[in-house]
Design a protein around this motif. Structure first.
Motif, PDB file in Angstrom:
ATOM      1  N   GLU A 191       0.809  -1.224   0.000  1.00 48.86           N
ATOM      2  CA  GLU A 191       0.000   0.000   0.000  1.00 48.86           C
ATOM      3  C   GLU A 191       0.841   1.273   0.000  1.00 48.86           C
ATOM      4  OE1 GLU A 191       0.970  -0.671   4.301  1.00 48.86           O
ATOM      5  OE2 GLU A 191       0.674  -1.856   2.489  1.00 48.86           O
ATOM      6  N   ALA A 192       2.159   1.129   0.195  1.00 51.98           N
ATOM      7  CA  ALA A 192       3.019   2.304   0.309  1.00 51.98           C
ATOM      8  C   ALA A 192       3.100   3.078  -1.012  1.00 51.98           C
ATOM      9  CB  ALA A 192       4.424   1.880   0.748  1.00 51.98           C
ATOM     10  N   GLU A 193       3.187   4.389  -0.911  1.00 51.94           N
ATOM     11  CA  GLU A 193       3.237   5.225  -2.105  1.00 51.94           C
ATOM     12  C   GLU A 193       4.468   4.932  -2.963  1.00 51.94           C
ATOM     13  OE1 GLU A 193       2.902   9.334  -1.161  1.00 51.94           O
ATOM     14  OE2 GLU A 193       0.894   9.167  -0.292  1.00 51.94           O
ATOM     15  N   ASP A 194       5.557   4.579  -2.312  1.00 51.68           N
ATOM     16  CA  ASP A 194       6.806   4.335  -3.052  1.00 51.68           C
ATOM     17  C   ASP A 194       7.042   2.850  -3.324  1.00 51.68           C
ATOM     18  OD1 ASP A 194       7.343   3.480  -0.487  1.00 51.68           O
ATOM     19  OD2 ASP A 194       9.307   4.438  -0.359  1.00 51.68           O
ATOM     20  N   GLY A 262       0.500   1.737  -9.576  1.00 50.00           N
ATOM     21  CA  GLY A 262       0.122   2.849  -8.718  1.00 50.00           C
ATOM     22  C   GLY A 262      -1.358   2.947  -8.453  1.00 50.00           C
ATOM     23  N   LYS A 264      -4.972   2.352  -6.629  1.00 48.86           N
ATOM     24  CA  LYS A 264      -5.413   2.273  -5.245  1.00 48.86           C
ATOM     25  C   LYS A 264      -5.972   0.895  -4.949  1.00 48.86           C
ATOM     26  CE  LYS A 264      -6.586   4.065  -1.209  1.00 48.86           C
ATOM     27  NZ  LYS A 264      -5.579   4.522  -0.224  1.00 48.86           N
TER      28      LYS A 264
END
Length: 473
Positions: A191-194, A262, A264
């Motif tokens: 779930e991390a953005e990076d 990327g 969700k």
């Protein structure tokens, strides 16, 4: 009498005998810490006590902020002497906090200072500590040697090249085993953005393009092979909660590909991926004879403004609470059904999980292995006098205390080995109290074996370190 005297925390003759004759002589194996291998390989020298005491220590930073001290004197650019004065002011107000005891133990053991640090004498203590540091006696390696450390397990990412572990393994002059521990949290945190950035970096490290779940597993297995060559004995996972949403590899692959784009993810997709990956990794650990450590129950980075300013692991985490461990029995059982459950240590940040963990551990066992699934030592917000004592009492009441694998530092500080002393004193005080009250026979040989097993021998056996340690003698 000085505050840190020979019988500190020991209130009976039995406890004193157990500590001084049985616990105190035992070497230290620190099987989970966050020391930098580079600092050990380079034998880092320290410039002042603030670098040793306050550098990277978010335990202390939290207390200082709670006392209204400006960030400049905590993680900022204030002169070291002024930071030390701020810490002295904080410490004087911190009765009952383990950092008070730990700090006084460190002053006594590493600096030979018999008094206590206060706002009145901080200049004297600063000058005393500066003289000790300038003598050159407190390098990274010398602190470890003087603390009677035999082995440590650091915390390392799958993409780490482990070059400093290699140097240490080849250095015949250094008599301490510094072993890597596999920590694949960033590959888990879908779930991390990076996340996609990290996966590219992981692939680059091994010359692979990771575009699917199968390739991810192959790269992580290759990383484990590298760790294995440097005597890795354990893998560690920092989890918000124990995930359990059964999913096959195809579902994990679908979620993985979405994350790389990327997109969700919903909570169910995240949990399905994490469950599948954790089960697959656990099977690898079992095949390699590694110990799996699961730390869960922390709610991290609660202060968003300060997180943006300082980043993670800076003192803004707390106990999650709730049912973060409710999936543990099902998770362990899935591995047990396939006969691929590795030795496992479970730590909850929530002390209300203690009884649950003690009883869950007793559900999974293996002939010839004492305490295959362990309730790990009182962790983080629980590694204080009350927390350690309650943890030990629960282990004894609902399990087998004599199988316990004892203390660890979980620390970034080279002075934290006094936490082993602190734990051993609490253990001896508890056993001494039971013997004095007639709750256990006054059999010093039997009590002494319990103390030495919990302090040292159980750890050697559990992590398979006996032969490795013989090589260093």
């Amino acid at each position: 009498m000085t505050f840190i005297h020979d019988d500190f925390l020991l209130s009976s003759k039995t406890a004193e005998t157990l500590y001084h004759q049985y616990a105190e002589p035992m070497p230290i194996i620190d099987y989970h810490c966050h020391l930098e291998p580079e600092a050990i390989a380079e034998d880092r020298k320290f410039t002042d006590i603030v670098q040793l005491w306050l550098g990277g220590d978010h335990y202390k930073w939290r207390l200082m902020r709670s006392c209204g001290i400006d960030e400049r004197y905590i993680t900022g650019d204030a002169p070291a002497e002024e930071k030390f004065a701020a810490w002295a002011c904080t410490l004087e107000r911190s009765a009952g906090n383990p950092l008070y005891h730990w700090s006084m133990l460190e002053l006594k053991r590493y600096f030979g200072y018999d008094g206590v640090l206060t706002t009145d004498n901080w200049r004297t203590v600063w000058a005393h500590c500066r003289r000790v540091i300038e003598s050159g006696r407190l390098s990274a390696r010398q602190i470890m040697i003087d603390s009677h450390v035999q082995a440590i397990c650091t915390t390392d990412n799958p993409e780490d090249d482990l070059r400093f572990h290699q140097r240490l393994k080849e250095d015949e002059r250094f008599p301490i085993a510094v072993l890597p521990a596999f920590r694949p949290d960033r590959a888990m945190n879908v779930e991390a953005e990076d996340f996609s950035v990290y996966i590219r970096r992981l692939g680059d490290r091994f010359g692979k393009r990771i575009e699917d779940y199968e390739t991810l597993l192959a790269v992580l297995a290759e990383a484990m092979d590298h760790f294995q060559c440097l005597d890795c004995r354990t893998a560690d996972h920092g989890l918000t909660y124990i995930p359990y949403k059964p999913a096959d590899a195809d579902e994990a692959d679908r979620v993985f590909r979405l994350a790389l784009k990327g997109e969700k993810l919903c909570r169910e997709e995240e949990e399905a991926y994490k469950t599948r990956l954790l089960l697959d990794l656990a099977e690898q650990y079992a095949c390699r004879g590694w110990v799996m450590q699961l730390h869960y129950g922390a709610r991290r980075n609660n202060n968003a403004r300060m997180f943006r300013r300082l980043g993670p692991d800076t003192g803004y985490d707390c106990i999650w609470g709730g049912k973060t461990g409710e999936n543990l029995p099902a998770f362990l059982n899935t591995l047990e059904e396939k006969d691929v459950l590795p030795k496992t240590i479970v730590y909850s940040l929530d002390p209300t999980d203690n009884a649950m963990l003690d009883t869950v551990c007793g559900c999974f066992h293996q002939a010839g292995c004492r305490g295959k699934v362990q309730h790990g030592s009182a962790w983080w917000f629980n590694d204080h006098l009350r927390g350690m004592r309650e943890h030990l009492e629960g282990l004894a009441a609902d399990g087998v205390l004599g199988n316990f694998i004892g203390m660890l530092t979980d620390s970034r500080s080279f002075l934290s080995y006094t936490r082993h002393e602190y734990f051993r004193r609490i253990l001896c005080e508890l056993l001494g109290e039971w013997a004095e009250k007639g709750l256990y026979p006054m059999d010093m040989a039997a009590l002494g074996r319990l103390v030495q097993d919990i302090s040292y021998y159980n750890i050697c056996e559990y992590f398979g370190l006996n032969e490795r340690l013989k090589e260093l003698k």
